[in-house]
Motif scaffolding. Structure first.
Motif, PDB file in Angstrom:
ATOM      1  N   VAL A 520      -7.691   2.732   1.226  1.00 43.15           N
ATOM      2  CA  VAL A 520      -7.997   1.416   0.656  1.00 43.15           C
ATOM      3  C   VAL A 520      -9.032   1.581  -0.451  1.00 43.15           C
ATOM      4  O   VAL A 520      -9.991   2.349  -0.303  1.00 43.15           O
ATOM      5  CB  VAL A 520      -8.536   0.455   1.745  1.00 43.15           C
ATOM      6  N   GLY A 521      -8.833   0.883  -1.553  1.00 38.95           N
ATOM      7  CA  GLY A 521      -9.821   0.847  -2.633  1.00 38.95           C
ATOM      8  C   GLY A 521     -10.298  -0.575  -2.852  1.00 38.95           C
ATOM      9  O   GLY A 521      -9.491  -1.513  -2.862  1.00 38.95           O
ATOM     10  N   SER A 551      -1.502  -4.578  -3.441  1.00 41.57           N
ATOM     11  CA  SER A 551      -2.672  -5.022  -4.207  1.00 41.57           C
ATOM     12  C   SER A 551      -2.892  -6.519  -4.035  1.00 41.57           C
ATOM     13  O   SER A 551      -1.935  -7.283  -3.855  1.00 41.57           O
ATOM     14  CB  SER A 551      -2.499  -4.695  -5.698  1.00 41.57           C
ATOM     15  N   LYS A 552      -4.166  -6.916  -4.096  1.00 39.33           N
ATOM     16  CA  LYS A 552      -4.508  -8.339  -3.989  1.00 39.33           C
ATOM     17  C   LYS A 552      -5.850  -8.589  -4.664  1.00 39.33           C
ATOM     18  O   LYS A 552      -6.771  -7.772  -4.557  1.00 39.33           O
ATOM     19  CB  LYS A 552      -4.580  -8.779  -2.524  1.00 39.33           C
ATOM     20  N   SER A 571      -5.857  -7.819   5.955  1.00 34.75           N
ATOM     21  CA  SER A 571      -4.838  -8.247   6.928  1.00 34.75           C
ATOM     22  C   SER A 571      -3.461  -8.279   6.275  1.00 34.75           C
ATOM     23  O   SER A 571      -2.462  -7.850   6.873  1.00 34.75           O
ATOM     24  CB  SER A 571      -5.187  -9.630   7.491  1.00 34.75           C
ATOM     25  N   ALA A 572      -3.400  -8.765   5.025  1.00 35.74           N
ATOM     26  CA  ALA A 572      -2.128  -8.794   4.296  1.00 35.74           C
ATOM     27  C   ALA A 572      -1.632  -7.375   4.019  1.00 35.74           C
ATOM     28  O   ALA A 572      -0.428  -7.093   4.108  1.00 35.74           O
ATOM     29  CB  ALA A 572      -2.297  -9.566   2.991  1.00 35.74           C
ATOM     30  N   ALA A 573      -2.552  -6.462   3.696  1.00 43.34           N
ATOM     31  CA  ALA A 573      -2.172  -5.061   3.447  1.00 43.34           C
ATOM     32  C   ALA A 573      -1.613  -4.421   4.714  1.00 43.34           C
ATOM     33  O   ALA A 573      -0.626  -3.673   4.665  1.00 43.34           O
ATOM     34  CB  ALA A 573      -3.386  -4.285   2.944  1.00 43.34           C
ATOM     35  N   LEU A 574      -2.220  -4.710   5.863  1.00 48.45           N
ATOM     36  CA  LEU A 574      -1.742  -4.146   7.133  1.00 48.45           C
ATOM     37  C   LEU A 574      -0.355  -4.682   7.490  1.00 48.45           C
ATOM     38  O   LEU A 574       0.485  -3.948   8.030  1.00 48.45           O
ATOM     39  CB  LEU A 574      -2.744  -4.455   8.249  1.00 48.45           C
ATOM     40  N   ASP A 723      -7.867  -0.486  -8.801  1.00 50.17           N
ATOM     41  CA  ASP A 723      -8.722  -1.675  -8.743  1.00 50.17           C
ATOM     42  C   ASP A 723      -9.154  -2.084 -10.143  1.00 50.17           C
ATOM     43  O   ASP A 723      -9.114  -3.258 -10.510  1.00 50.17           O
ATOM     44  CB  ASP A 723      -9.980  -1.381  -7.908  1.00 50.17           C
ATOM     45  N   ASP A 724      -9.591  -1.096 -10.940  1.00 50.69           N
ATOM     46  CA  ASP A 724     -10.043  -1.393 -12.300  1.00 50.69           C
ATOM     47  C   ASP A 724      -8.918  -2.014 -13.122  1.00 50.69           C
ATOM     48  O   ASP A 724      -9.133  -2.944 -13.899  1.00 50.69           O
ATOM     49  CB  ASP A 724     -10.541  -0.113 -12.983  1.00 50.69           C
ATOM     50  N   LEU A 725      -7.686  -1.488 -12.972  1.00 51.72           N
ATOM     51  CA  LEU A 725      -6.562  -2.018 -13.737  1.00 51.72           C
ATOM     52  C   LEU A 725      -6.209  -3.441 -13.317  1.00 51.72           C
ATOM     53  O   LEU A 725      -5.810  -4.266 -14.140  1.00 51.72           O
ATOM     54  CB  LEU A 725      -5.333  -1.114 -13.555  1.00 51.72           C
ATOM     55  N   LEU A 726      -6.342  -3.749 -12.024  1.00 50.62           N
ATOM     56  CA  LEU A 726      -6.001  -5.083 -11.528  1.00 50.62           C
ATOM     57  C   LEU A 726      -6.786  -6.179 -12.230  1.00 50.62           C
ATOM     58  O   LEU A 726      -6.290  -7.274 -12.460  1.00 50.62           O
ATOM     59  CB  LEU A 726      -6.296  -5.159 -10.024  1.00 50.62           C
ATOM     60  N   PHE A 727      -8.059  -5.888 -12.555  1.00 47.27           N
ATOM     61  CA  PHE A 727      -8.932  -6.909 -13.119  1.00 47.27           C
ATOM     62  C   PHE A 727      -8.422  -7.432 -14.455  1.00 47.27           C
ATOM     63  O   PHE A 727      -8.684  -8.558 -14.837  1.00 47.27           O
ATOM     64  CB  PHE A 727     -10.342  -6.347 -13.328  1.00 47.27           C
ATOM     65  N   TYR A 728      -7.726  -6.591 -15.213  1.00 43.81           N
ATOM     66  CA  TYR A 728      -7.354  -6.967 -16.572  1.00 43.81           C
ATOM     67  C   TYR A 728      -5.986  -7.626 -16.645  1.00 43.81           C
ATOM     68  O   TYR A 728      -5.487  -7.903 -17.720  1.00 43.81           O
ATOM     69  CB  TYR A 728      -7.411  -5.729 -17.469  1.00 43.81           C
ATOM     70  N   LEU A 729      -5.358  -7.868 -15.516  1.00 43.18           N
ATOM     71  CA  LEU A 729      -4.035  -8.505 -15.499  1.00 43.18           C
ATOM     72  C   LEU A 729      -4.147  -9.957 -15.056  1.00 43.18           C
ATOM     73  O   LEU A 729      -5.009 -10.340 -14.347  1.00 43.18           O
ATOM     74  CB  LEU A 729      -3.110  -7.728 -14.562  1.00 43.18           C
TER      75      LEU A 729
END
Length: 729
Positions: A520-521, A551-552, A571-574, A723-729
């Protein structure tokens, strides 16, 4: 973490001799710092007056002293536990000062460590260095780059802390980039470009959030607002009378009386009992811009000229650090200050031992590779049957070259690509958006957009439409990247692989010995310039080879680092992991990015609690805090030359902290400058994994970020980078 109580160091790998950017602090035997509390009768409000009255008694206190207005620190003990002194103000008022011993502090106490840093900042000021932000810089040795209107101030980032076996000074070379133009110059050129009507809106967008330097006091300020209704002729209260900004800055000179003022909400303390002072009002003519704009960063010539001064080789960096400590020892005033306190610095950089982990085998298709991978099939690649390429009329040739090269490289990689639909759009943002709306539907597998330039607003509009309004996998590429024939094969290979990833394909894998493992990140992003809410992001692996990810994102309060919605996201990832594997993971390893040292307890007490609430007690949990932006640097001596350590170098002694279970990994090689290690701190662990296994697993994961194809460019775990990439979308 009982399993590392006896030893938190590993043993695998081949040994390597290293040098680190640390100097030991040397003190006389049985060195103790004495802490006194100082009382005044009658009470004195002014800190400056309290200091002046106390320092009248140098004969009793000695010349070595540090006083913050209430606490006095001395390197020696006074004759009595309570010492009474008598002073007199300029008005003839008698004042009794009582100095009471409250503590004897050993060198490793937190107060003593803080005191060391205060003394060292004094040394830097003695050397005529100027403080900007947290670091100190030397304007006397500035580098000018006149062709770009830039100036570089060299300096140092420093910290004194208690490490594994001794107290050491960590010091690294730092640079501050200043622009030769003032904010007023910038505003003038901006007005010429956009005209008077749009100027206020565009000016606010460009300036708010920038950091400026005022050279009359060498302080930096963040521009938070623009006071359009203020000018240097406005007045403010100074003592009992009003004074205009223009007259206040008479010594430095203000020539434009009609310019507006800048607003900075600095944290300032007023007199005791008084209301807090208002924001700082700055005059644009006296403010110099710092840092680089996005346009400057995209300019290859500017960045190349800058890197010639800022990207130091290991040999240059080591030489500059040794020279700095030598300057301290040669400066009579600096040495006298250290001698007063019975302190000194080691003359040599710290020597220590590291280990180089064995090279990892990377599996692609049915084979393994070390470097060249263009001619090998990927693990899995969905066929690309329904896709589209958008391009302008001017970039039609580049789009055709990209298509032909993609078809050439896709066969050996095992990617089946059919011919796409080619759509031409006008070079305007509205035209591009209209073309996307008319031609892209939910059945489309991939959208490739050839952009004529790297304008952020155009890229943002494409991603917003294709991520939010009509969710379709997309790939943007700048036409200039496609205009170099000698690099087109490499570019097309990377683009093809990114397209495969976005469609759910798998490129390569490494051997992960732990079964039923979820990685997990977690990270948080703060958009300070736009003043928006912070975003927390979580990614989690779904398969054994760590090639598929959940990802969330979670919205948080502005500036909040500790993540609130962690329980819901995990919880959603699990649930997704269970759906993918028909079982839950038995081990969860969390890599947490972006947490400062002062927030470690919050991570353990708040975030780990949320993790435990999301799972049952049979799960094994490890939480590792990852720090990328650190000042630690390591140098290897290979064949008589000072070089960067090879990828896979692990450091888990000497420069680690005694109260932590931490280690460093050098996971990439660089062609220019000095390599940056990454720091890992295991803050929670119920697994019983040996340090060797934890370090090897972390290094394995560094190979699983698909945006870099060779081990020479590895940096961090894929979960942290995703994680870093998620922020820019």
């Amino acid at each position: 973490m009982e399993h590392v109580k006896d030893s938190k160091t590993g043993s695998s790998g081949s040994p390597i001799q290293l040098t680190a950017n640390y100097f030991r602090i040397l003190s006389r035997p049985q060195w103790v710092l004495y802490q006194y509390h100082v009382d005044y009768k009658p009470p004195m409000e002014s800190r400056r007056l309290r200091s002046a009255l106390l320092f009248q008694h140098e004969e009793a206190l000695g010349s070595a002293r540090s006083f913050d207005g209430a606490l006095l620190f001395l390197p020696h003990r006074l004759h009595s536990k309570e010492t009474v002194l008598h002073s007199e103000t300029r008005n003839g008022e008698k004042v009794q000062i009582t100095v009471t011993l409250t503590n004897e502090l050993p060198p490793t106490s937190p107060v003593c460590i803080q005191f060391y840093n205060i003394i060292f900042r004094r040394i830097l000021r003695i050397l005529n260095m100027q403080q900007i932000g947290r670091n100190y810089y030397n304007p006397d040795y500035a580098f000018n780059i006149p062709q770009h209107k830039l100036t570089i101030w060299p300096g140092y980032t420093t910290a004194i802390l208690h490490y594994e076996h001794s107290i050491m000074l960590s010091i690294d070379v730092s640079h501050r980039v200043l622009r030769s133009e003032t904010v007023l110059d910038f505003m003038g050129s901006l007005r010429q470009q956009c005209g008077n009507q749009r100027f206020p809106e565009i000016c606010a967008k460009e300036l708010i959030g920038l950091i400026v330097l005022t050279k009359y006091n060498n302080k930096t300020y963040r521009i938070d607002d623009i006071a359009w209704d203020h000018s240097p002729n406005n007045t403010f209260k100074r003592g009992d009378s009003d004074i205009s900004f223009k007259n206040y800055y008479k010594s430095v000179g203000v020539s434009h009386s009609t310019q507006v003022l800048l607003v900075s909400h600095v944290k300032r303390l007023g007199p005791a009992g008084a209301p807090p002072p208002g924001p700082a009002m700055l005059i644009p003519e006296l403010c110099y811009l710092t840092g680089l704009t996005d346009k400057m960063r995209a300019d290859f010539t500017i960045m190349k000229d800058l890197s010639g001064h800022t990207k130091l080789t290991p040999e240059q960096r080591e030489e500059r650090l040794n020279k700095f400590v030598m300057n301290i020892q040669k400066d009579a005033d600096a040495q006298a200050e250290l001698d007063k306190w019975g302190l000194n610095f080691d003359k040599m950089l710290l020597n220590l031992n590291g280990r180089v982990l064995p090279a990892e085998k990377i599996f692609q298709g049915s084979r393994s590779w070390a470097k060249e991978m263009r001619g090998m099939s990927l693990i899995s690649s969905p066929p690309l049957d329904n896709w589209i390429i958008f391009h302008t009329r001017r970039n039609g040739n580049e789009a055709q070259s990209l298509l032909q090269t993609l078809q050439k490289v896709s066969g050996p990689l095992g990617i089946h690509i059919k011919r796409p639909i080619m759509v031409q759009y006008e070079d305007q943002q509205e035209s591009l958006l209209r073309s996307l709306q008319q031609n892209v539907g939910p059945q489309m597998q991939m959208v490739v957009v050839v952009l004529p330039n790297n304008r952020k607003d155009k890229y943002d509009s494409v991603k917003k439409y294709l991520c939010v309004d009509c969710p379709v996998s997309s790939q943007c590429v700048i036409s200039r990247t496609l205009s170099r024939p000698h690099t087109l094969m490499t570019v097309a290979t990377k683009i093809a692989m990114q397209m495969v990833c976005k469609m759910g394909g798998e490129l390569w894998s490494v051997e992960i010995p732990l079964k039923h493992l979820m990685i997990v990140g977690i990270d948080c992003y703060h958009d300070t310039t736009a003043g928006k809410r912070s975003i927390g992001a979580l990614v989690a692996s779904l398969n054994q080879s760590m090639s598929r990810w959940f990802s969330k994102c979670v919205l948080q309060h502005k500036g909040q680092e500790i993540m609130d919605g962690l329980k819901m996201a995990l919880s959603a990832a699990l649930r997704d992991y269970l759906k993918f594997n028909n079982c839950l993971p038995s081990r969860i390893i969390v890599y947490r990015d972006g947490v400062g040292d002062g927030q470690l307890h919050s991570v353990v007490n708040y975030e780990v609690t949320q993790i435990m609430d999301s799972i049952n007690l049979s799960f094994i949990i490890i939480v590792v805090v990852v720090k990328k932006r650190i000042s630690s640097r390591f140098f290897a001596r290979i064949e008589g030359n000072t070089t960067n350590p090879p990828p896979g170098t692990v450091i888990d002694s000497d420069v680690t902290r005694p109260e932590w279970y931490d280690f460093y990994i050098v996971s990439q090689a660089v062609r220019v400058g000095s390599v940056s290690p990454t720091h890992y701190n295991v803050v929670y662990d119920t697994s019983g994994l040996k340090p060797d296994h934890m370090q090897r697993l972390t290094y394995k994961l560094c190979h699983m970020y698909y945006n870099w194809q060779v081990v020479n460019f590895l940096y961090l775990e894929p979960n942290v980078l995703l994680d870093d990439l998620l922020f820019y979308l």
